[in-house]
Design a protein around this motif. Structure first.
Motif, short mmCIF file in Angstrom:
data_model
loop_
_atom_site.label_atom_id
_atom_site.label_comp_id
_atom_site.label_asym_id
_atom_site.label_seq_id
_atom_site.Cartn_x
_atom_site.Cartn_y
_atom_site.Cartn_z
N ARG A 9 33.01 9.21 -74.97
CA ARG A 9 34.14 9.69 -75.77
C ARG A 9 33.70 10.87 -76.63
NH1 ARG A 9 37.90 5.94 -79.70
NH2 ARG A 9 39.50 5.96 -78.10
N ILE A 10 34.46 11.95 -76.53
CA ILE A 10 34.09 13.18 -77.23
C ILE A 10 35.19 13.60 -78.20
CG2 ILE A 10 33.55 15.65 -76.94
CD1 ILE A 10 32.27 14.98 -74.27
N ILE A 11 34.81 13.77 -79.47
CA ILE A 11 35.75 14.33 -80.44
C ILE A 11 35.65 15.84 -80.31
CG2 ILE A 11 36.37 14.53 -82.88
CD1 ILE A 11 34.83 11.90 -83.34
N ILE A 87 34.93 8.70 -85.40
CA ILE A 87 33.50 9.02 -85.35
C ILE A 87 32.69 7.76 -85.03
CG2 ILE A 87 31.53 9.65 -86.83
CD1 ILE A 87 33.52 11.70 -88.18
N ARG A 88 33.07 6.64 -85.65
CA ARG A 88 32.32 5.40 -85.43
C ARG A 88 32.39 4.95 -83.97
NH1 ARG A 88 34.09 3.98 -90.72
NH2 ARG A 88 32.27 3.95 -92.12
N GLU A 89 33.44 5.39 -83.27
CA GLU A 89 33.62 4.92 -81.89
C GLU A 89 33.40 6.00 -80.84
OE1 GLU A 89 37.05 2.54 -81.29
OE2 GLU A 89 36.76 1.46 -83.19
N SER A 90 32.79 7.11 -81.24
CA SER A 90 32.62 8.19 -80.26
C SER A 90 31.15 8.47 -79.99
CB SER A 90 33.30 9.47 -80.77
OG SER A 90 34.69 9.25 -80.86
N ASP A 91 30.92 9.17 -78.88
CA ASP A 91 29.55 9.49 -78.48
C ASP A 91 29.13 10.88 -78.92
OD1 ASP A 91 28.93 7.13 -76.54
OD2 ASP A 91 30.94 7.81 -76.02
N VAL A 92 30.10 11.78 -78.97
CA VAL A 92 29.79 13.19 -79.24
C VAL A 92 30.89 13.78 -80.12
CG1 VAL A 92 29.30 15.45 -78.17
CG2 VAL A 92 28.84 13.36 -76.86
N LEU A 93 30.51 14.64 -81.05
CA LEU A 93 31.49 15.47 -81.77
C LEU A 93 31.08 16.92 -81.51
CD1 LEU A 93 32.97 15.10 -85.31
CD2 LEU A 93 31.91 17.26 -84.67
N LEU A 115 27.52 7.82 -90.56
CA LEU A 115 28.68 7.11 -90.00
C LEU A 115 28.38 6.56 -88.60
CD1 LEU A 115 31.55 9.56 -91.00
CD2 LEU A 115 31.32 7.19 -91.78
N ASN A 116 27.64 7.33 -87.82
CA ASN A 116 27.34 6.91 -86.45
C ASN A 116 26.01 7.52 -86.01
OD1 ASN A 116 27.15 6.36 -83.74
ND2 ASN A 116 29.23 7.05 -83.23
N PRO A 117 24.91 6.79 -86.24
CA PRO A 117 23.58 7.34 -85.93
C PRO A 117 23.38 7.62 -84.44
CG PRO A 117 23.43 5.29 -87.21
CD PRO A 117 24.85 5.43 -86.81
N LYS A 118 24.25 7.06 -83.59
CA LYS A 118 24.08 7.30 -82.15
C LYS A 118 24.85 8.52 -81.68
CE LYS A 118 23.70 3.85 -79.30
NZ LYS A 118 23.97 2.66 -78.48
N MET A 119 25.64 9.10 -82.59
CA MET A 119 26.51 10.20 -82.15
C MET A 119 25.76 11.54 -82.08
SD MET A 119 30.31 11.23 -83.44
CE MET A 119 29.74 12.18 -84.83
N ILE A 120 26.10 12.30 -81.05
CA ILE A 120 25.55 13.65 -80.90
C ILE A 120 26.54 14.63 -81.54
CG2 ILE A 120 25.10 15.44 -79.15
CD1 ILE A 120 24.26 12.55 -77.60
N VAL A 121 26.02 15.48 -82.40
CA VAL A 121 26.88 16.45 -83.09
C VAL A 121 26.53 17.85 -82.58
CG1 VAL A 121 27.57 17.41 -85.33
CG2 VAL A 121 27.00 14.97 -85.12
N LYS A 195 21.46 16.43 -83.56
CA LYS A 195 22.28 17.61 -83.73
C LYS A 195 21.89 18.63 -82.65
CE LYS A 195 23.31 20.90 -87.35
NZ LYS A 195 22.99 21.41 -88.65
N VAL A 196 22.88 19.20 -82.00
CA VAL A 196 22.63 20.23 -80.98
C VAL A 196 23.34 21.50 -81.45
CG1 VAL A 196 22.93 20.88 -78.56
CG2 VAL A 196 22.67 18.46 -79.17
N ALA A 197 22.61 22.56 -81.62
CA ALA A 197 23.24 23.79 -82.11
C ALA A 197 22.94 24.95 -81.18
CB ALA A 197 22.70 24.12 -83.51
#
Ligand code: COA
Length: 416
Positions: A9-11, A87-93, A115-121, A195-197
Motif C-alpha cells: 500500500r502506497i500513500i 500511515i500506520r497501515e501503509s508500506d510506502v509514502l 508512526l510506522n517504523p516499517k514504512m519507506i518514505v 528514507k529514500v531521497a
C-alpha cells in the motif's frame, strides 16, 4: 494473475509529474496506490492545459492511471488524524512537495518513522539535502539546466537547449521507483523502513554521465574527436554543445530525406558504425570508398565527416525516411526515421506491444497514454483510467474503519 506488488500500500502524496510518474509505475505493477489530494482542487495538473472543459486534463490522466484518489486536508487536525491512520497501515509514502512542506505539515521523517517504523518514505526534491540550493523549488527545465543537460544540448552557435524528454521529472520518478523497490527488498531483510531521497539535479546528471566523461577527456587532451568542432573548430575548457553528433564512438547525424523542404520531420538518424563501413559504402553505391585511404578508417573519415554526410543526403534525396530505413536495415546499418508524435500514436507495433494504450475514462471518453515500457514474461500491466477527484474517498476511509457517520462528520468540517 497475481501482480508482483500486490499487497503493497502506497500513500501517493505527489503532484505534477516527477512523483506521479513514479507511483503510476508502481501501480501498474500491482501496488495499491492511494493518491492524497487537497479537497476541492486536487493535483494542479487536473486543471492544467485542459482540452475538454470540466474533464481532467491529459497531463493528469496520463500520469495517474491505476490509482485511487482520496481527498484529505492534511492541514486540518481531522485530516491529520486520517493521514496518521493511513500511515500506520501503509508500506510506502511518496512525496514531492517543495522543500520543508511535509515538515511544516507536521510529518517530518522522524515523526513518520515513529508512526510506522516499517514504512519507506520516498521524496523527490530539486536538489539533494545539504546542497547549497536545497531550498529551491524546481520544475523540469530548471533541473535540466542544473543537471548539465542544457549546457550540452543544442547547437554550438545557439543557447543552452532543453530536451523535450522529461529528464528532470519522469526520469527522476523512475530513479525513485528503483529506490523504493530496493528499500522494500531491504525491509524484507531488516524489518525496517528507511528514507529514500532522489534529487532532480542528480537524476539529470546521471543521464549526462557521458558529458562528465567528455569534460575529463577534454581537460586531458584538449579536444573531443567525435564532436563537430573537431578538427576544424575551437574547443574551450568546457564540454561544448554537439548538435546532433553521436555521443559515443560512432559518428552520426540527422540527415535530410525526400520532402524535407516541406516536411520538418523528413529526416533519418544515420550512424557510421566503424565495422559497418563496408556495408555503408555498398548501400550508398560507393564501393570505391571501401579501400580508399581517405575513407577506410574512422580517423581518416573524421576530418571530412560532414562531406560524407552530404554525400549520404544526396543518396537520400529521392527516398522517404521510411524507404531509406528499409534499404539501410538490409545492410545492418544502425538508423531510424525521425518519428513524429502523430506517427508514434498510430504505430501498430506500439499498439500491439502495449506501449501506446487507449484507456476509457468516465468523463473524457477514451484517451491515449504511454503504457509500461518495461515488458515482463509473466506480467502484462493493464492500464486503467486515472481516478476522478475523491473517487475513492469513502472506500479508503471505510477500509481504515471509519463509519458512514464518521465520514459525514469529516465532510462537514471539509477535512475530506
Ligand atoms: N492538504 C492540505 N495542504 C496540502 C495538501 C493537502 N492534501 N497537499 C499539499 N498541501 C500544501 C502543502 O503542505 C504546501 O503548503 P505550505 O507551503 O504552506 O507548507 C502546499 O500545499 C504545496 O506546496 P508545494 O509543494 O511547495 O507546491 P508549489 O505549487 O508551490 O510548488 C513544486 C510546486 C513542484 C515547484 C514544488 O512542489 C517542488 O519543488 N517540488 C519538489 C521538486 C519536484 O518534484 N518538482 C517537479 C514537479 S514535476
Amino acid at each position: 494473475m497475481t501482480k508482483p506488488l500486490e499487497g503493497i500500500r502506497i500513500i501517493d502524496f505527489t503532484h505534477v509529474q516527477a512523483g506521479p510518474a513514479c507511483t503510476q509505475l508502481l501501480a501498474w505493477f500491482g501496488a495499491d496506490v492511494i493518491k492524497v489530494e487537497r479537497p476541492g482542487s486536487g493535483d494542479v495538473t487536473r486543471n492544467q492545459l485542459r482540452d475538454i472543459p470540466d474533464a481532467d486534463a491529459l497531463y493528469f490522466t496520463m500520469l495517474n492511471s491505476n490509482k485511487k484518489s482520496l481527498t484529505l486536508d492534511t492541514k486540518k487536525p481531522e485530516g491529520k488524524e486520517v493521514l496518521e491512520k493511513l500511515i500506520r497501515e501503509s508500506d510506502v509514502l511518496v512525496e514531492n512537495f517543495g522543500p520543508g512542506a511535509l515538515d511544516r505539515m507536521g510529518f517530518s521523517w522522524e515523526r513518520l518513522n515513529e508512526l510506522n517504523p516499517k514504512m519507506i518514505v520516498a521524496s523527490v526534491k530539486g536538489f539533494s539535502d545539504g546542497h547549497h540550493y536545497d531550498d529551491l523549488k524546481v520544475y523540469e527545465n530548471v533541473a535540466q539546466c542544473a543537471g548539465g543537460a542544457a549546457s550540452t544540448t543544442g547547437f554550438w552557435d545557439g543557447p543552452p537547449t532543453i530536451s523535450a524528454a522529461a529528464l528532470g521529472d519522469s526520469n527522476t520518478g523512475m530513479h525513485l521507483a528503483i529506490g523504493i523497490l530496493t528499500a522494500l527488498l531491504g525491509r524484507d531483510k531488516t524489518g525496517k523502513g528507511q528514507k529514500v531521497a532522489v534529487s532532480m539535479q542528480d537524476s539529470v546528471l546521471n543521464l549526462c554521465r557521458v558529458k562528465l566523461r567528455d569534460q575529463q577527456r577534454l581537460e586531458r587532451v584538449g579536444y573531443l574527436e567525435e564532436y563537430p568542432q573537431y578538427p576544424h573548430g575551437e574547443f574551450s575548457d568546457v564540454v561544448p554543445r554537439g548538435g546532433n553528433a553521436g555521443g559515443g564512438g560512432q559518428p552520426g547525424w540527422v540527415l535530410k530525406c525526400k520532402g524535407w523542404e516541406t516536411d520538418p520531420n523528413a529526416y533519418i538518424y544515420f550512424t557510421i558504425q566503424g565495422h559497418a563501413w563496408e556495408p555503408i559504402c555498398k548501400a550508398l553505391g560507393k564501393p570505391e570508398w571501401i579501400d580508399d585511404p581517405a575513407y577506410k578508417t574512422a580517423e581518416a573519415r573524421q576530418p571530412h565527416i560532414f562531406d560524407i554526410f552530404k554525400t549520404i543526403e544526396g543518396w537520400l534525396a529521392d527516398k522517404t525516411k521510411f524507404e531509406a530505413v528499409d534499404i539501410l536495415r538490409k545492410f545492418d546499418i544502425p538508423c531510424a526515421p525521425v518519428l513524429t508524435m502523430k506517427e508514434l500514436a498510430n504505430d501498430p507495433s506500439l499498439r500491439a506491444s502495449g506501449t501506446i494504450v487507449e484507456v476509457p475514462h468516465k468523463k473524457r471518453g477514451s484517451y491515449l497514454t504511454v503504457g509500461s515500457p518495461i515488458k515482463f514474461s509473466d506480467l502484462k500491466p493493464e492500464i486503467t483510467a486515472s481516478p476522478l477527484l475523491g473517487e475513492h474517498t469513502e472506500e479508503v476511509l471505510a477500509s481504515l474503519g471509519y463509519s458512514k457517520q464518521d465520514i459525514f462528520n469529516l465532510r462537514e468540517v471539509k477535512a475530506v
